[in-house]
Scaffold this active site. Structure first.
Site, PDB file in Angstrom:
ATOM      1  N   HIS A 294       6.651 -19.401  10.526  1.00 21.74           N
ATOM      2  CA  HIS A 294       5.229 -19.050  10.387  1.00 21.74           C
ATOM      3  C   HIS A 294       4.584 -20.128   9.516  1.00 21.74           C
ATOM      4  CE1 HIS A 294       2.089 -15.763   9.630  1.00 21.74           C
ATOM      5  NE2 HIS A 294       1.834 -16.585   8.632  1.00 21.74           N
TER       6      HIS A 294
ATOM      7  N   HIS B 250       1.450 -22.388   8.211  1.00 22.96           N
ATOM      8  CA  HIS B 250       0.017 -22.654   8.063  1.00 22.96           C
ATOM      9  C   HIS B 250      -0.150 -24.182   8.097  1.00 22.96           C
ATOM     10  CE1 HIS B 250      -1.658 -18.595   7.216  1.00 22.96           C
ATOM     11  NE2 HIS B 250      -0.369 -18.334   7.057  1.00 22.96           N
TER      12      HIS B 250
ATOM     13  N   CYS C  59      -4.406 -16.433   3.760  1.00 22.08           N
ATOM     14  CA  CYS C  59      -4.208 -15.205   2.996  1.00 22.08           C
ATOM     15  C   CYS C  59      -5.201 -15.174   1.846  1.00 22.08           C
ATOM     16  CB  CYS C  59      -2.774 -15.161   2.456  1.00 22.08           C
ATOM     17  SG  CYS C  59      -2.497 -13.722   1.418  1.00 22.08           S
TER      18      CYS C  59
HETATM   19  P1  HMG Z   1      -1.824  -1.248  -5.749  1.00 22.95           P
HETATM   20  O1  HMG Z   1      -3.238  -1.380  -6.198  1.00 22.95           O
HETATM   21  O2  HMG Z   1      -0.722  -1.497  -6.729  1.00 22.95           O
HETATM   22  O3  HMG Z   1      -1.582   0.164  -5.026  1.00 22.95           O
HETATM   23  O4  HMG Z   1      -1.634  -2.206  -4.487  1.00 22.95           O
HETATM   24  P2  HMG Z   1      -1.682   1.624  -5.521  1.00 22.95           P
HETATM   25  O5  HMG Z   1      -0.507   2.336  -4.965  1.00 22.95           O
HETATM   26  O6  HMG Z   1      -1.960   1.690  -7.001  1.00 22.95           O
HETATM   27  O7  HMG Z   1      -2.988   2.105  -4.725  1.00 22.95           O
HETATM   28  C1  HMG Z   1      -4.287   1.631  -5.007  1.00 22.95           C
HETATM   29  C2  HMG Z   1      -5.258   2.297  -4.037  1.00 22.95           C
HETATM   30  O8  HMG Z   1      -5.016   1.845  -2.712  1.00 22.95           O
HETATM   31  C3  HMG Z   1      -5.107   3.801  -3.993  1.00 22.95           C
HETATM   32  O9  HMG Z   1      -6.387   4.324  -3.660  1.00 22.95           O
HETATM   33  C4  HMG Z   1      -4.155   4.026  -2.838  1.00 22.95           C
HETATM   34  O10 HMG Z   1      -4.287   5.280  -2.216  1.00 22.95           O
HETATM   35  C5  HMG Z   1      -4.599   2.946  -1.886  1.00 22.95           C
HETATM   36  P3  HMG Z   1      -7.307   5.044  -4.773  1.00 22.95           P
HETATM   37  O11 HMG Z   1      -6.469   6.159  -5.310  1.00 22.95           O
HETATM   38  O12 HMG Z   1      -7.585   3.975  -5.808  1.00 22.95           O
HETATM   39  O13 HMG Z   1      -8.511   5.470  -3.980  1.00 22.95           O
HETATM   40  N1  HMG Z   1      -3.524   2.484  -1.024  1.00 22.95           N
HETATM   41  C6  HMG Z   1      -3.614   2.418   0.308  1.00 22.95           C
HETATM   42  N2  HMG Z   1      -4.608   2.742   1.163  1.00 22.95           N
HETATM   43  C7  HMG Z   1      -4.369   2.539   2.474  1.00 22.95           C
HETATM   44  N3  HMG Z   1      -3.216   2.053   2.960  1.00 22.95           N
HETATM   45  C8  HMG Z   1      -2.205   1.701   2.144  1.00 22.95           C
HETATM   46  C9  HMG Z   1      -2.395   1.893   0.747  1.00 22.95           C
HETATM   47  N4  HMG Z   1      -1.610   1.681  -0.328  1.00 22.95           N
HETATM   48  C10 HMG Z   1      -2.314   2.050  -1.390  1.00 22.95           C
HETATM   49  N5  HMG Z   1      -1.077   1.220   2.628  1.00 22.95           N
HETATM   50  C11 HMG Z   1      -0.676  -2.605  -2.324  1.00 22.95           C
HETATM   51  C12 HMG Z   1      -0.410  -2.293  -3.780  1.00 22.95           C
HETATM   52  C13 HMG Z   1       0.645  -2.994  -1.690  1.00 22.95           C
HETATM   53  C14 HMG Z   1      -1.258  -1.358  -1.649  1.00 22.95           C
HETATM   54  C15 HMG Z   1      -1.734  -3.769  -2.254  1.00 22.95           C
HETATM   55  O14 HMG Z   1      -1.245  -4.811  -3.042  1.00 22.95           O
HETATM   56  C16 HMG Z   1      -1.992  -4.265  -0.866  1.00 22.95           C
HETATM   57  O15 HMG Z   1      -2.541  -3.568  -0.033  1.00 22.95           O
HETATM   58  N6  HMG Z   1      -1.642  -5.554  -0.600  1.00 22.95           N
HETATM   59  C17 HMG Z   1      -1.808  -6.159   0.704  1.00 22.95           C
HETATM   60  C18 HMG Z   1      -2.289  -7.579   0.573  1.00 22.95           C
HETATM   61  C19 HMG Z   1      -2.359  -8.207   1.946  1.00 22.95           C
HETATM   62  O16 HMG Z   1      -2.567  -7.543   2.942  1.00 22.95           O
HETATM   63  N7  HMG Z   1      -2.182  -9.555   1.985  1.00 22.95           N
HETATM   64  C20 HMG Z   1      -2.205 -10.290   3.214  1.00 22.95           C
HETATM   65  C21 HMG Z   1      -0.992 -10.076   4.069  1.00 22.95           C
HETATM   66  S1  HMG Z   1       0.425 -11.029   3.563  1.00 22.95           S
HETATM   67  C22 HMG Z   1       0.151 -12.605   4.295  1.00 22.95           C
HETATM   68  O17 HMG Z   1      -0.918 -12.876   4.780  1.00 22.95           O
HETATM   69  C23 HMG Z   1       1.300 -13.578   4.381  1.00 22.95           C
HETATM   70  C24 HMG Z   1       1.899 -13.673   5.786  1.00 22.95           C
HETATM   71  O18 HMG Z   1       0.920 -14.089   6.740  1.00 22.95           O
HETATM   72  C25 HMG Z   1       3.062 -14.675   5.802  1.00 22.95           C
HETATM   73  C26 HMG Z   1       2.714 -16.019   5.153  1.00 22.95           C
HETATM   74  O19 HMG Z   1       1.740 -16.662   5.576  1.00 22.95           O
HETATM   75  O20 HMG Z   1       3.448 -16.392   4.235  1.00 22.95           O
HETATM   76  C27 HMG Z   1       2.459 -12.313   6.255  1.00 22.95           C
HETATM   77 MG    MG Z   2       0.292 -16.141   7.100  1.00 22.32          MG
END
Ligand code: HMG
Ligand code: MG
Length: 309
Positions: free
Chosen positions: A218, A220, A251
């Site tokens: 993967h 970029h 990202c």
């Molecule tokens: P956190 O803030 O530690 O989570 O984030 P939390 O458990 O304290 O929850 C915070 C709030 O989010 C709460 O809501 C939860 O209910 C809600 P509130 O009570 O404040 O109203 N929540 C959710 N809601 C919906 N769906 C869920 C969820 N989880 C919690 N699943 C967490 C931790 C993992 C949730 C956060 O860090 C997160 O969502 N991160 C995702 C970041 C992301 O998507 N990044 C991009 C993808 S990775 C990428 O692009 C790389 C890749 O392409 C490969 C590469 O290029 O290397 C794959």
């Molecule tokens: Mg990526």
């Protein structure tokens, strides 16, 4: 026009390259997650539909992440409810935690991906966690997903460099990747999140894995190396390549992450090498040109520009 019609050289030498490559299209997820303006659901649905029409068989559709972290993908449930899934096409969805898995199960998802970091800084920034802690988060997700009959992929990010920590030890990437395989991931995709890899460095990281049968790459394209890196990986035995239509992507939690390898650039190279992929390049390039119009800027893919400009 295609590399095939121009009669460019075919295989470099027998046995060095695979007969067929699976393209794992990440445009609807990695491509769109980085867009600041919220893209209309109708546009996302048309994008997915046109990608399937162009022959792509794996479409990473969206993410079940916190909508506070990635507002662009907050419409995941609605998107999946309205998506007309095609027979023979897989629609994987990113899931970080049990809350995400519950949402995926409710939406009838059958393919998920968990996403790990090889570095502590990115684990903190992208997942609010640690390298060890991310596995505590993924373990129940993968276990329950497998029990539910889902297919699970694992990502490793920052495999070739991290904008905060600098160089990343290939052994650290190997350790995280093997842990994902041990958890039960069917495949691990190695991410060059910020696009700094070069071909020899690709080989050094891939050497961490005893078999490349279940390893995808993967890349970029920040420094224009994604295609060279892909060729290096193919020659070592990788047969699944992630890319993004039109070269969208990045990202929001990784400083200096730009677009993914463009699917069109990949297809052009695969055609030239005589490697099967099943994609209609013309239909794909038209789709990316259309989406670029919707997003209000030109596609960064050279192949898209050459074919549609
Ligand atoms: P956190 O803030 O530690 O989570 O984030 P939390 O458990 O304290 O929850 C915070 C709030 O989010 C709460 O809501 C939860 O209910 C809600 P509130 O009570 O404040 O109203 N929540 C959710 N809601 C919906 N769906 C869920 C969820 N989880 C919690 N699943 C967490 C931790 C993992 C949730 C956060 O860090 C997160 O969502 N991160 C995702 C970041 C992301 O998507 N990044 C991009 C993808 S990775 C990428 O692009 C790389 C890749 O392409 C490969 C590469 O290029 O290397 C794959
Ligand atoms: Mg990526």
């Amino acid at each position: 026009m295609s590399a095939l019609e121009l009669g460019l050289p075919m295989k470099v030498a027998d046995g060095e390259l695979p007969e067929r490559v699976t393209i794992w299209e990440v445009g609807p997820r990695d491509g769109l997650q980085n867009e600041k303006n919220i893209v209309d659901l109708a546009v996302k649905l048309e994008f997915l539909d046109r990608l399937a029409t162009a022959g792509l068989t794996v479409l990473e559709a969206t993410s079940m992440v916190s909508p506070k972290w990635v507002p662009q993908l907050a419409d995941a449930e609605e998107l999946l409810a309205r998506l007309e899934q095609r027979a023979g096409v897989r629609y994987p969805v990113l899931v970080p935690n049990e809350r995400g898995l519950a949402r995926a199960l409710e939406s009838g998802v059958t393919d998920i991906a968990v996403f790990a970091s090889a570095t502590e800084t990115f684990a903190a920034r992208n997942l609010n966690n640690t390298v060890d802690g991310q596995f505590a988060m993924f373990e129940p997700v993968v276990r329950q997903a497998l029990q539910a009959g889902m297919r699970v992929r694992g990502y490793v990010s920052m495999c070739w460099g991290d904008p905060w920590e600098g160089a990343v030890d290939p052994a650290a990437v190997g350790a995280v990747g093997r842990r994902l395989l041990d958890l039960g991931c069917a495949q691990v995709s190695l991410g060059d999140t910020i696009g700094v890899a070069t071909p020899a460095h690709v080989a050094a990281v891939l050497a961490e894995f005893p078999s490349l049968e279940n390893i995808a790459v993967h890349f970029h394209d920040t420094y224009g190396q994604a295609l060279s890196n892909t060729l290096a990986a193919l020659r070592l035995g990788v047969t699944c390549v992630d890319s993004s239509a039109g070269g969208l992507g990045g990202c929001p939690y990784a400083k200096s992450a730009t677009g993914n390898l463009a699917t069109e650039d990949l297809v052009w190279m695969l055609d030239g090498l005589g490697i099967e992929h099943g994609v209609d390049l013309g239909a794909l390039a038209q789709t990316s040109a259309w989406l670029a119009g919707e997003l209000g800027r030109q596609s960064p893919s050279r192949v898209v520009r050459a074919l549609t400009g």
